[in-house]
Every structure is written in structure tokens, then in C-alpha cells.
Scaffold this active site. Structure first.
Site, short mmCIF file in Angstrom:
data_model
loop_
_atom_site.label_atom_id
_atom_site.label_comp_id
_atom_site.label_asym_id
_atom_site.label_seq_id
_atom_site.Cartn_x
_atom_site.Cartn_y
_atom_site.Cartn_z
N TYR A 1 45.12 41.37 45.85
CA TYR A 1 45.08 41.95 44.50
C TYR A 1 44.10 41.27 43.56
CZ TYR A 1 49.03 38.72 43.19
OH TYR A 1 49.85 37.67 42.95
N GLU A 2 43.84 42.00 42.45
CA GLU A 2 42.78 41.67 41.49
C GLU A 2 41.41 41.66 42.15
OE1 GLU A 2 43.81 41.98 38.68
OE2 GLU A 2 45.92 41.71 39.14
N GLY A 3 41.22 42.56 43.12
CA GLY A 3 39.98 42.63 43.88
C GLY A 3 40.12 41.83 45.15
#
Length: 565
Positions: A421-423
Site C-alpha cells: 500500500y501507498e504505492g
């Protein structure tokens, strides 16, 4: 076993490895000197170890659940969150104008690590709220700031980030959520979002959703997206939670780990929202939120890795197989390598945080460039390290590591999401070789110059370690120049190993600084990293510079396992 917050290790890095002294020397952060920092970290350590850590197994064994549309948190999470909120920990680095404490991000990120190591599922709530606070501070109208920021900073309300949709993950521009203008200046938001961390809560009075949506005249792709504040309960004329908004939690995701964190499928059905920033420019505000979260996620990986390593060391000291297994060479190799990597990852993340603080305090563009360059490295290396260390902790336990009774496998399951997550870490690496090298490699060159100069100055007292670091940095400089000469597809093919190589060279440098500042324990740990982990940068670079041809030559059928004639 109980979790012990690594306060002394963090203080050592702040005092001797990263430029926290420069941060405290600025007028902006003049009240955050080493004594203040020590007191803050000590109190956060007590909160993490005494209050949050005992909740970790509760979150795993008794997950958050929906009952008749109502969110029910894991046992004890309400008391744990109240301790976080009442201690002022949510708004630690936020602007004092709206109830924050205005302290450096370096301290905020150190606290985030300790809370993550204690109970990641619960820490995710303040992490997302802090990201929303950051976005509002930089982009929202004064009216939105005055209404939402005091409540978010105090922990009375919590914040979320609504990006992902079933058909729009990393390609955010493919979203279908719609926004319509209302006559009173508000907007109506309609659509569905998935993977929304703490999308509902019974530990706060209100949940404030930052939602990406497209207005009817918004261009296709990311350039036409706007960002909206969509609260669960619409504030009344006094700023208190009022009537329910037209949104709901459709379901909770069944996840591999972080069971105590409610990950929601959200439905917005003409919900009332207010614009954050300007129309069609929502990605700028969202990236402010995401960049804050990316560094925080790196700290989460480090925190969970630290907790897993502590349990592994304790088990190795107690488990007897022809003597305590901690004396066995291979077990010792695993534990020493894990400890060395945790130190390196922590130092990289805190170096990134101090760069953010120095940019905020001085406005200097070089500090901003360094913070931007280090962010994808801190996120990816921090979470990759957390995964490797948690995996090592299971291995140290042997067969018992695969038994849920020991609790060590929870760390492995929980930390796995941080690489996604968050890229994803692949996206972080592409950002590094793409956007972060788009300055012609200037930010990378300044960082490598610092490493080369630092290694050269250490040749008198630590010649063997210094020479290894100097040579690695010089080789990385040459590889970076080669990377700059390639087009983006070729860079992307080698992005992940290039990021790994850069992280290992940085880790070697920070270990060298620690060896110079500390005693024999730090020197011994530096030897482990520089002799056993740093050399892997060479094979990383071999892969990074291998190009694209061999990857494109493989057909989809071959990848699927078909054997051609």
C-alpha cells in the site's frame, strides 16, 4: 513476549547518524532539542510497550467486524486509541495554529515506528489521520481547516484516504466516482471505493473521508480529478457531528493480516462533500497526503520487523538444542543480519524525516530534493526489511514459528501489506529512477558526494569499513550515470534492484557513521552490515543494468509455462 520500544536505538541515530542536531538548531524547531526529544520518545515508548502492545493479539484473534451495519473494533482498541489521542500523539507534528504540537517529523516518525511495532492494526488509524491533516494544512480553505483540523489533531475525529476502486488501482486516473456541483457550494459524490483503511470507526466521533472523484467537466486521466472532504456525519452549525451522510460501509475485506484494522468497501450515494484545494487538481493534494503516508509506511515495516526480531532473539536465548540456539552460527547469522538491516532501514527513514524538517524550517530546495529522493527508498527498503526480518523471525523459531500459538507468524502476515500500500515497492522504485532522477541526477549526486566524503574521512580510524563503503558509493555513482543515459522503459526494468542497491550503500554509510560515533557494539554491527549485506549491492546493480531485452524476449506463453517447439 512483551515488546520493548527501541528508544535508545532511535536516540543514538538522531544524536550521531542523521542531522537531527541541525533540525533542533533552526529557529522553527528550537524547542525540540535533544533533551525534549528524549523525553518525548521515552513517553511514546511507554505508551507503545505498556498500552498498545498488549492489544496486538486481540486485533489478530478478534478482528474488527460489522454488526447490522455498525463497526465493532477489536477488544481494547477504543481504550488504546483514546490513550493515543489524549496524549496528543495524533497532532504531534501538526501546525499549532489548529491544535497540533508543531514538533519535527523525525520525532513523529520515530513514534510511528514504536506504535507500529506495538500494534500495527491500531497505529494505521492515526497514520491515515496525520496524512489527511498534512493535505488539509497545505491545500484546504481556511473554513475547512478551522472546522476539521482541530478535531483531527485532537483525535476526536479520524481521517481516511479514498483512492482505489475495483477498476482503478495504481492507475488512479481510471476512477469512475463522480462529483456534481450543488447550488450551496458543496458537491454530491457518488461511487464505490475499496481497500479503505479504517473506513469506519467506533473509536472516534466522526470519520472524515478524503475522496477522489471527477466533475462532469473534468478531463480524462489524473489531470481531471478533484479531492473532496466527505464526512460520515455532517458537522452542524456548531461544528459537532450532525446528520448522517449518504455513505455506508458495504463490507469489510478479509485480509491476510492486520485483522484489527477495518479495511472497508465504501459506497457513496450522492454524499455531500466539500472541495479540498482546487477543482481538477486533486492529485496535488492527494500526493501531499500520500508522501506523508509513504514515509510512515516505511516506519511501519521497520516497527513490525523490530518487534519480530525481539521475539526471535528471546526465543533463541531460551530454546535449547545442544545449548541455547542463539549460540549456533547460522541462527546468529540470521539475527545479526536482521539487526543490521533494521538499523540501516531506521537510519534511512530518519534521514528522510530530518530532510523534511530542514526543508520546512529553512525552505531550502536542496533539503526538499533530498527528502523527495529518500522517500521512495525509505518506504521500499523499510518495508522490504520488515518482511525479511519477520520471515527470519519465523525461521529462527523453526517449526514453532509456523504455529500460531507463538504469535510470531502474525508479524509476517501483518507486515506483508506494507510492501503494497501507498504505492507498491515496484512503483516506489519506478518513481526513484523516473521522477527522482529527472533533475539529471543532481539530488543523487549530492547524496553520493556526502557518502564519498564521509567514507574518505573515516579511512584513518576505520579503514577497512570505510574503503568498502567508498568503493560501493563510487560504483553506484557510475551505475547512476548509466541509468541516466537510458530511456524510461529500460530504467523501469532495473528500478527495483537499483533502489535496493542505493539503500544498501546508504545503509553501509550510516553504519560507518555509527561505528565512528559508538563503541564496539556499533562497530561490530557495522562490520556485519558492510561485510555481509552491503556486498549484495553489486549483484543488484548487475540486474539493474541488465536492460529490457531479455524480459521482452520471453513470450506470454513461456511465462505461463508452455513449452514451444
Amino acid at each position: 513476549m512483551s515488546y520493548k520500544a527501541p528508544v535508545e536505538q532511535i536516540e543514538f541515530i538522531l544524536n550521531h547518524v542523521v542531522p537531527y542536531g541541525q533540525v533542533a538548531a533552526t529557529e522553527h524547531f528550537s524547542e525540540a532539542g535533544f533533551d525534549t526529544a528524549s523525553a518525548i520518545l521515552t513517553e511514546a515508548g511507554k505508551l507503545a510497550g505498556n498500552v498498545l502492545a498488549p492489544l496486538n493479539r486481540n486485533g489478530d484473534e478478534t478482528p474488527a467486524r460489522l454488526e447490522n451495519g455498525k463497526l465493532r473494533s477489536s477488544p481494547g482498541f477504543d481504550e488504546g486509541f483514546r490513550a493515543i489521542a489524549e496524549g496528543g500523539w495524533v497532532g504531534l507534528a501538526a501546525d499549532p495554529e489548529h491544535g497540533g504540537m508543531g514538533l519535527p517529523q523525525a520525532l513523529n516518525m520515530a513514534v510511528a515506528e514504536m506504535m507500529s511495532g506495538a500494534c500495527l492494526s491500531l497505529q494505521l488509524n492515526p497514520l491515515l489521520t496525520q496524512g489527511q491533516i498534512e493535505a488539509l494544512e497545505h491545500h484546504a480553505s481556511d473554513e475547512l481547516k478551522s472546522l476539521y483540523l482541530p478535531k483531527l489533531n485532537s483525535g476526536e475525529w479520524s481521517g481516511t484516504m479514498n483512492l482505489t476502486e475495483p477498476g482503478a488501482g495504481s492507475d488512479v486516473g481510471a476512477l469512475t466516482t463522480k462529483a456534481e456541483r450543488n447550488e450551496d457550494g458543496s458537491y454530491s459524490i457518488t461511487g464505490q471505493k475499496i481497500f479503505i483503511t479504517w473506513g469506519d470507526s467506533d473509536v472516534t466521533e466522526n470519520v472524515c473521508h478524503a475522496v477522489l472523484a471527477r466533475l462532469p467537466d473534468g478531463a480524462k486521466g489524473t489531470k481531471g480529478i478533484s479531492l473532496f472532504m466527505v464526512p460520515k456525519l455532517i458537522p452542524d452549525e456548531n461544528g459537532n457531528p450532525g446528520v448522517a451522510n449518504s455513505l455506508k460501509v458495504v463490507s469489510l475485506e478479509e485480509k491476510t493480516g492486520i485483522h484489527g484494522s477495518p479495511t472497508c468497501v465504501m459506497s457513496y450515494e450522492g454524499a455531500t462533500g466539500w472541495l479540498i484545494g482546487e477543482e481538477h487538481k486533486g492529485m496535488a493534494a492527494m500526493f501531499t497526503m500520500m508522501n506523508c503516508a509513504r514515509l510512515g509506511v516505511g516506519m511501519q515495516g521497520i516497527g513490525v520487523g523490530e518487534a519480530a526480531l525481539q521475539q526471535a532473539v528471546a526465543y533463541a536465548q531460551e530454546r535449547n538444542q545442544m545449548g541455547p540456539i542463539i549460540r549456533h552460527p547460522d541462527v546468529r547469522r540470521m539475527l545479526a543480519t536482521a539487526r543490521a538491516e533494521i538499523f540501516a532501514a531506521r537510519a534511512i527513514a530518519l534521514a528522510c524525516a530530518t530532510a523534511i524538517d530542514l526543508e520546512r524550517a529553512t525552505g531550502d530546495a536542496d533539503h526538499a530534493a533530498r527528502a523527495a529522493f529518500l522517500t521512495p527508498i525509505a518506504k521500499a527498503y523499510g518495508t522490504d526489511t520488515g518482511w525479511r526480518v519477520a520471515d527470519t523471525a519465523v525461521q529462527v523459531h523453526g517449526g514453532m514459528g509456523y504455529i500460531e500459538e507463538t504469535g510470531v507468524s502474525q508479524y509476517l502476515r501483518d507486515v506483508r501489506i506494507t510492501q503494497i500500500y501507498e504505492g507498491t515497492n515496484g512503483i516506489q522504485a519506478m518513481d526513484l529512477v523516473g521522477r527522482k532522477l529527472s533533475d539529471g541526477g543532481e539530488a543523487a549526486a549530492r547524496l553520493l558526494d556526502e557518502i564519498l566524503d564521509g567514507a574518505k574521512s573515516a579511512q584513518g580510524d576505520h579503514p577497512e569499513l570505510a574503503n568498502e563503503v567508498w568503493q560501493a558509493a563510487e560504483t553506484l555513482r557510475e551505475a547512476t550515470q548509466t541509468m541516466l543515459e537510458r530511456d524510461l522503459p529500460e530504467r523501469f526494468a532495473g528500478a527495483v534492484p537499483y533502489l535496493s542497491a542505493f539503500a544498501r550503500v546508504l545503509g553501509g554509510y550510516y553504519h560507518l557513521l555509527a561505528a565512528r560515533a559508538g563503541g564496539e557494539p556499533q562497530h561490530a554491527l557495522a562490520r556485519v552490515f558492510i561485510r555481509r549485506v552491503l556486498p549484495r549491492f553489486s549483484t543488484d546493480l548487475d540486474e539493474a543494468l541488465a536492460g529490457l531485452e531479455d524480459l521482452t524476449a520471453i513470450s506470454d506463453e513461456t511465462l505461463a509455462g508452455e513449452v514451444g517447439a
